[in-house]
Design a protein around this motif. Sequence first.
Motif, short mmCIF file in Angstrom:
data_model
loop_
_atom_site.label_atom_id
_atom_site.label_comp_id
_atom_site.label_asym_id
_atom_site.label_seq_id
_atom_site.Cartn_x
_atom_site.Cartn_y
_atom_site.Cartn_z
N LYS A 106 44.78 31.22 45.36
CA LYS A 106 43.83 31.80 45.03
C LYS A 106 42.92 31.67 43.74
CE LYS A 106 44.59 34.94 48.45
NZ LYS A 106 43.55 35.39 49.34
N LEU A 107 41.58 31.58 43.86
CA LEU A 107 41.00 30.96 42.64
C LEU A 107 40.42 32.18 42.01
CD1 LEU A 107 39.13 28.77 41.34
CD2 LEU A 107 37.31 29.36 43.08
N VAL A 108 40.40 32.46 40.50
CA VAL A 108 40.34 33.29 39.57
C VAL A 108 39.15 32.58 38.58
CG1 VAL A 108 40.92 34.97 38.11
CG2 VAL A 108 42.23 34.79 39.96
N VAL A 135 28.39 27.69 42.74
CA VAL A 135 29.22 27.19 43.66
C VAL A 135 30.59 27.80 43.52
CG1 VAL A 135 30.39 25.16 44.51
CG2 VAL A 135 27.75 25.08 43.99
N ILE A 136 31.29 27.83 42.35
CA ILE A 136 32.47 28.19 42.21
C ILE A 136 32.63 29.70 42.23
CG2 ILE A 136 32.70 28.45 39.74
CD1 ILE A 136 35.48 26.89 39.96
N LEU A 137 31.61 30.28 41.68
CA LEU A 137 31.84 31.81 42.13
C LEU A 137 31.73 32.22 43.24
CD1 LEU A 137 29.73 33.16 38.70
CD2 LEU A 137 32.27 32.72 38.99
N LYS A 138 30.87 31.58 44.15
CA LYS A 138 30.74 31.98 45.59
C LYS A 138 32.13 31.84 46.25
CE LYS A 138 26.51 33.14 45.75
NZ LYS A 138 25.84 34.45 46.20
N LYS A 139 32.89 31.23 45.72
CA LYS A 139 34.20 30.80 46.49
C LYS A 139 35.41 31.56 45.76
CE LYS A 139 35.44 26.58 46.99
NZ LYS A 139 35.75 25.12 46.65
N ALA A 140 35.21 32.04 44.79
CA ALA A 140 36.18 32.85 43.75
C ALA A 140 36.59 33.97 44.64
CB ALA A 140 35.66 33.32 42.40
N ASP A 141 38.04 34.18 44.59
CA ASP A 141 38.59 35.30 45.29
C ASP A 141 38.69 36.70 44.11
OD1 ASP A 141 39.82 34.31 47.51
OD2 ASP A 141 40.57 32.97 46.20
N GLY A 142 38.39 36.13 42.87
CA GLY A 142 38.46 37.11 41.74
C GLY A 142 37.69 36.58 40.65
N PRO A 161 29.13 40.89 44.44
CA PRO A 161 29.42 42.07 44.57
C PRO A 161 30.38 42.64 43.38
CG PRO A 161 30.81 40.83 46.01
CD PRO A 161 29.65 39.79 45.41
N PRO A 162 29.92 43.71 42.88
CA PRO A 162 30.63 44.12 41.48
C PRO A 162 32.02 44.70 42.01
CG PRO A 162 29.29 45.96 42.66
CD PRO A 162 29.03 44.84 43.11
N GLU A 163 32.61 44.99 43.10
CA GLU A 163 34.12 45.21 43.28
C GLU A 163 35.05 43.90 43.26
OE1 GLU A 163 31.98 44.87 47.38
OE2 GLU A 163 31.67 45.78 45.19
N LYS A 164 34.07 42.78 43.13
CA LYS A 164 34.89 41.38 43.11
C LYS A 164 35.08 40.94 41.51
CE LYS A 164 34.59 36.72 44.96
NZ LYS A 164 33.51 35.79 45.69
N ILE A 165 34.51 41.75 40.54
CA ILE A 165 34.53 41.46 39.21
C ILE A 165 35.17 42.69 38.28
CG2 ILE A 165 32.73 40.99 37.34
CD1 ILE A 165 30.80 40.66 39.44
N ASP A 166 35.97 41.97 37.58
CA ASP A 166 36.78 42.80 36.62
C ASP A 166 36.57 42.45 35.34
OD1 ASP A 166 39.29 44.44 38.25
OD2 ASP A 166 39.03 42.54 39.02
N THR A 351 44.49 40.62 32.50
CA THR A 351 44.15 39.27 33.49
C THR A 351 45.70 39.07 34.14
OG1 THR A 351 43.25 38.08 31.40
CG2 THR A 351 43.93 36.74 33.27
N ILE A 352 46.75 39.48 33.88
CA ILE A 352 47.76 39.16 34.92
C ILE A 352 47.40 40.40 36.05
CG2 ILE A 352 50.33 39.83 35.23
CD1 ILE A 352 50.56 38.55 32.36
N ASP A 353 47.12 41.47 35.56
CA ASP A 353 46.78 42.61 36.64
C ASP A 353 45.69 42.12 37.76
OD1 ASP A 353 48.40 44.51 35.40
OD2 ASP A 353 46.77 45.33 34.40
N VAL A 354 44.78 41.31 37.24
CA VAL A 354 43.55 40.69 38.13
C VAL A 354 44.37 39.71 39.01
CG1 VAL A 354 41.64 39.29 38.17
CG2 VAL A 354 41.64 41.08 36.51
N TYR A 355 45.15 38.60 38.50
CA TYR A 355 46.06 37.88 39.32
C TYR A 355 46.66 38.52 40.41
CZ TYR A 355 45.57 34.61 35.41
OH TYR A 355 45.12 33.79 34.58
N LYS A 356 47.49 39.67 40.06
CA LYS A 356 48.15 40.56 41.18
C LYS A 356 47.23 41.17 42.26
CE LYS A 356 51.94 41.66 37.78
NZ LYS A 356 52.83 42.67 37.17
N LYS A 357 46.16 41.63 41.59
CA LYS A 357 45.28 42.10 42.69
C LYS A 357 44.82 41.23 43.36
CE LYS A 357 40.84 43.36 41.64
NZ LYS A 357 39.77 44.13 40.98
N VAL A 358 44.39 40.20 43.21
CA VAL A 358 43.92 38.96 44.04
C VAL A 358 45.09 38.62 45.10
CG1 VAL A 358 43.00 36.49 44.02
CG2 VAL A 358 42.03 38.28 42.50
N LEU A 359 46.15 38.64 44.57
CA LEU A 359 47.16 38.22 45.33
C LEU A 359 47.60 39.23 46.31
CD1 LEU A 359 49.84 36.39 42.71
CD2 LEU A 359 48.58 35.30 44.55
#
Length: 361
Positions: A106-108, A135-142, A161-166, A351-359
Amino acid sequence: MNVLYDHQIFSWQKYGGISRYFYELIKRVSVSERVDLYQGFHVNKYGLEKIGDFGKLFSCQKIELPKTGRIYEWINTAGLKCFARKSKAGIYHPTYYNDYCIDGKKLVVTVYDMIHELFPEYFVHDKATIAKKRVILKKADGIIAISEATKNDLVEILGLPPEKIDVVYLANSLRLEVKEKRFFKEPYCLYVGNRGGYKNFLPMLEAFAISKYAKDLKLVAFGGGAFDNKEISAIKHLNLMECVKQISGDDKLLANLYKYAEVFIYPSQYEGFGLPPLEAMYYGTPVICSDTSSIPEVVMDTALQFNPNNIDSMADAFNKILSDDGLRKELAVKGKNREKDFSWDRCAKETIDVYKKVLEG
């Protein structure tokens, strides 16, 4: 959880804002999570390989190669891809915007600002950054933005999309105790960092020149290199040769300058976050700053704000804060309290919370 970080920013910066961010982040994430850190042929001086028991570490720090050119980048890229294939990390968090097409993770991505997009006239030799970021932000999972202002810019400029951004705030790393006497004996105002373009240094000089205190105070510019010909010409034209000084040095000197400054000025037209005001606030230095982008979000009511595009507005801020001892003391107390709201421990946790949400997503 297992997180992979790459070499990008560490191969460009010995020290710097972004490399400091990842140093502080990795140091803390590694306490509770497994970290795979690929450093490649790097130049950073933070010593990440010494800060803890990383799960895996690849470092070629002692091998000297030019840090630009196709061969350098090819070797680093090949090494990263090999390292990533062996890594069992579920999250890949690159340290800048190059897309190395790391599969199976997963790409953050962290976005620090949108300066290249908003002020392209200052980056005519670095148009590639805008393309790489898209390019990389279009691919990002978070996506992590370091301020609400940066998040809003991402939504408005790139249509993300704002919901993709923390939003995860940064923190101040300059916390040295100052025991020495003041470096400058004369009273002075302090400016810190680079001075070109959107940093708005030359208009700030004009504002200082027309303020009531130009002849009573020095204006000290720390860092950013020696004044260039354009700056020297402006200083002469404004009759400020005896008033304006440029100085460089280490964090110990910078801490001293913050502690004893009458006021810290931050006239930038745009910042993704803006760490210097936090540094000044930590040392109890009253702040005057721009009322644009993320800066009001960081300082809130602890600083006197002005319009950075209006010379008179800046001059009025100088006059108001330097003529009012009570205001300076009030802002100093408020600033010290506001600075405590930001911490690297909180940054790492969120940041760890973001990782968990993406996973989990």
